[in-house]
Design a protein around this motif. Sequence first.
Motif, PDB file in Angstrom:
ATOM      1  N   GLN A 187       0.855  -1.186   0.000  1.00  0.00           N
ATOM      2  CA  GLN A 187       0.000   0.000   0.000  1.00  0.00           C
ATOM      3  C   GLN A 187       0.895   1.242   0.000  1.00  0.00           C
ATOM      4  N   TYR A 188       0.950   1.929  -1.136  1.00  0.00           N
ATOM      5  CA  TYR A 188       1.737   3.167  -1.203  1.00  0.00           C
ATOM      6  C   TYR A 188       0.940   4.309  -0.571  1.00  0.00           C
ATOM      7  N   LYS A 189       1.650   5.294  -0.032  1.00  0.00           N
ATOM      8  CA  LYS A 189       0.993   6.419   0.646  1.00  0.00           C
ATOM      9  C   LYS A 189       0.265   7.343  -0.332  1.00  0.00           C
ATOM     10  N   GLU A 190      -0.621   8.149   0.229  1.00  0.00           N
ATOM     11  CA  GLU A 190      -1.359   9.146  -0.559  1.00  0.00           C
ATOM     12  C   GLU A 190      -0.599  10.463  -0.609  1.00  0.00           C
ATOM     13  N   GLN A 191      -0.763  11.190  -1.701  1.00  0.00           N
ATOM     14  CA  GLN A 191      -0.204  12.545  -1.762  1.00  0.00           C
ATOM     15  C   GLN A 191      -1.236  13.470  -2.398  1.00  0.00           C
ATOM     16  N   ARG A 192      -1.446  14.639  -1.785  1.00  0.00           N
ATOM     17  CA  ARG A 192      -2.399  15.621  -2.333  1.00  0.00           C
ATOM     18  C   ARG A 192      -1.643  16.885  -2.715  1.00  0.00           C
ATOM     19  N   LEU A 193      -1.769  17.266  -3.993  1.00  0.00           N
ATOM     20  CA  LEU A 193      -1.043  18.430  -4.502  1.00  0.00           C
ATOM     21  C   LEU A 193      -2.019  19.458  -5.059  1.00  0.00           C
ATOM     22  N   THR A 194      -1.653  20.729  -4.921  1.00  0.00           N
ATOM     23  CA  THR A 194      -2.464  21.795  -5.503  1.00  0.00           C
ATOM     24  C   THR A 194      -1.698  22.400  -6.670  1.00  0.00           C
ATOM     25  N   ILE A 195      -2.303  22.339  -7.843  1.00  0.00           N
ATOM     26  CA  ILE A 195      -1.682  22.874  -9.058  1.00  0.00           C
ATOM     27  C   ILE A 195      -2.430  24.163  -9.433  1.00  0.00           C
ATOM     28  N   LYS A 196      -1.688  25.279  -9.542  1.00  0.00           N
ATOM     29  CA  LYS A 196      -2.321  26.585  -9.826  1.00  0.00           C
ATOM     30  C   LYS A 196      -2.879  26.628 -11.251  1.00  0.00           C
ATOM     31  N   ASN A 197      -2.106  26.076 -12.221  1.00  0.00           N
ATOM     32  CA  ASN A 197      -2.553  26.075 -13.616  1.00  0.00           C
ATOM     33  C   ASN A 197      -3.586  24.959 -13.787  1.00  0.00           C
ATOM     34  N   LYS A 198      -4.876  25.310 -13.726  1.00  0.00           N
ATOM     35  CA  LYS A 198      -5.957  24.306 -13.727  1.00  0.00           C
ATOM     36  C   LYS A 198      -5.991  23.487 -15.017  1.00  0.00           C
ATOM     37  N   ARG A 199      -5.505  24.065 -16.130  1.00  0.00           N
ATOM     38  CA  ARG A 199      -5.475  23.317 -17.399  1.00  0.00           C
ATOM     39  C   ARG A 199      -4.562  22.096 -17.307  1.00  0.00           C
ATOM     40  N   LYS A 200      -3.560  22.135 -16.393  1.00  0.00           N
ATOM     41  CA  LYS A 200      -2.644  20.994 -16.240  1.00  0.00           C
ATOM     42  C   LYS A 200      -3.321  19.856 -15.469  1.00  0.00           C
ATOM     43  N   VAL A 201      -4.482  20.163 -14.849  1.00  0.00           N
ATOM     44  CA  VAL A 201      -5.239  19.128 -14.127  1.00  0.00           C
ATOM     45  C   VAL A 201      -6.449  18.699 -14.951  1.00  0.00           C
ATOM     46  N   ASN A 202      -7.133  19.662 -15.548  1.00  0.00           N
ATOM     47  CA  ASN A 202      -8.276  19.371 -16.415  1.00  0.00           C
ATOM     48  C   ASN A 202      -8.027  19.975 -17.796  1.00  0.00           C
ATOM     49  N   PRO A 203      -7.239  19.273 -18.631  1.00  0.00           N
ATOM     50  CA  PRO A 203      -6.867  19.797 -19.951  1.00  0.00           C
ATOM     51  C   PRO A 203      -8.095  19.964 -20.853  1.00  0.00           C
ATOM     52  N   ASN A 204      -8.048  20.950 -21.757  1.00  0.00           N
ATOM     53  CA  ASN A 204      -9.156  21.140 -22.717  1.00  0.00           C
ATOM     54  C   ASN A 204      -9.018  20.140 -23.878  1.00  0.00           C
ATOM     55  N   PRO A 205     -10.045  20.042 -24.759  1.00  0.00           N
ATOM     56  CA  PRO A 205      -9.999  19.013 -25.823  1.00  0.00           C
ATOM     57  C   PRO A 205      -8.763  19.104 -26.727  1.00  0.00           C
ATOM     58  N   LEU A 206      -8.314  20.339 -27.021  1.00  0.00           N
ATOM     59  CA  LEU A 206      -7.102  20.482 -27.855  1.00  0.00           C
ATOM     60  C   LEU A 206      -5.878  19.934 -27.123  1.00  0.00           C
ATOM     61  N   ASP A 207      -5.789  20.252 -25.810  1.00  0.00           N
ATOM     62  CA  ASP A 207      -4.695  19.724 -24.986  1.00  0.00           C
ATOM     63  C   ASP A 207      -4.721  18.197 -25.013  1.00  0.00           C
ATOM     64  N   MET A 208      -5.936  17.620 -24.923  1.00  0.00           N
ATOM     65  CA  MET A 208      -6.071  16.157 -24.876  1.00  0.00           C
ATOM     66  C   MET A 208      -5.510  15.513 -26.146  1.00  0.00           C
ATOM     67  N   LYS A 209      -5.735  16.174 -27.303  1.00  0.00           N
ATOM     68  CA  LYS A 209      -5.172  15.672 -28.562  1.00  0.00           C
ATOM     69  C   LYS A 209      -3.654  15.606 -28.457  1.00  0.00           C
ATOM     70  N   ARG A 210      -3.088  16.706 -27.959  1.00  0.00           N
ATOM     71  CA  ARG A 210      -1.626  16.793 -27.802  1.00  0.00           C
ATOM     72  C   ARG A 210      -1.138  15.729 -26.808  1.00  0.00           C
ATOM     73  N   ILE A 211      -1.839  15.604 -25.676  1.00  0.00           N
ATOM     74  CA  ILE A 211      -1.449  14.650 -24.625  1.00  0.00           C
ATOM     75  C   ILE A 211      -1.420  13.225 -25.173  1.00  0.00           C
ATOM     76  N   ASN A 212      -2.470  12.857 -25.943  1.00  0.00           N
ATOM     77  CA  ASN A 212      -2.535  11.492 -26.482  1.00  0.00           C
ATOM     78  C   ASN A 212      -1.430  11.219 -27.500  1.00  0.00           C
ATOM     79  N   ARG A 213      -1.103  12.249 -28.307  1.00  0.00           N
ATOM     80  CA  ARG A 213      -0.011  12.104 -29.289  1.00  0.00           C
ATOM     81  C   ARG A 213       1.314  11.899 -28.549  1.00  0.00           C
ATOM     82  N   GLU A 214       1.531  12.729 -27.520  1.00  0.00           N
ATOM     83  CA  GLU A 214       2.784  12.649 -26.763  1.00  0.00           C
ATOM     84  C   GLU A 214       2.908  11.331 -25.999  1.00  0.00           C
ATOM     85  N   LYS A 215       1.767  10.856 -25.485  1.00  0.00           N
ATOM     86  CA  LYS A 215       1.754   9.613 -24.709  1.00  0.00           C
ATOM     87  C   LYS A 215       2.308   8.464 -25.555  1.00  0.00           C
TER      88      LYS A 215
END
Length: 276
Positions: free
Chosen positions: A102-130
Amino acid sequence: MKSLVSALLLTFLAFNSYGLELPKQAAVAGGIVHIPLQGNSSTPPKVIYNKHRVMVVPSHNTPYQAKVDWVALVGIPLSAKTGQQTLTVDGKKQHFKIQGKQYKEQRLTIKNKRKVNPNPLDMKRINREKKEIITAIASWTDTDTPATQLLKPAKGPYSSPFGLRRFFNNQPRKPHSGLDIAAPKGSPIIAPAPGKVVATGDYFFNGRTVILDHGQGLTTMYCHMDQIHVKLGQLIPQGEQLGTIGSTGRVTGPHLHWGVSLNNARIDPMLMMVEQ
Ligand SMILES: [Zn+2]
């Protein structure tokens, strides 16, 4: 040309002086399991786990040398279920077990909300990069002398261990697949073992990134870099500088995210690291 490059890479990898020391064993998700293998002393058995080739090293100078000629070093993915695992050795099934962790939990706050909930264009880029990233991480290069131990790639304290179950802005995300080393922007990052650059890029989550192939399915990844000093396809001796620490991509501050993979499974870098 291609054969010349492979010959050069083999020469590089042959100089690796850590070939006979095995990484630490941890039979858990995110760990490494040693599987001693019977077989012909001149030809290593071919081992497949989760559809990926597995590193096999000679048992010479290891605790297994009296009994067998070869040892498979199997990387266990963080997603692996506790209990029986199956691999094939020259086409024949063989089983082994892993324990729960059982690995521990970690909670982080990211100021740039797009890095947590990317928009559809970001998602295209993310999937290509993945795709590009996974292909590089899953690289396989034949070598008789693969690295089995790694130097620490940057100086600095560990700011976040491997395997943490992560929540970004209270939303569950993938577990932490590497080890974080905190250091000021501009601090050097070095190659922990000889290898070849199989990817460089500036990715949505990982920021500026380098991926090295060390042979036999061992690859390492360097993320959130400020500057990259190496090029795709370049052969890198152990200790050479890859670039500098930065805070590009999804971060809360400057640090190196260091990922280590065996047979395309992200494993705890601590198991392979020798602190210098
Ligand atoms: Zn990290």
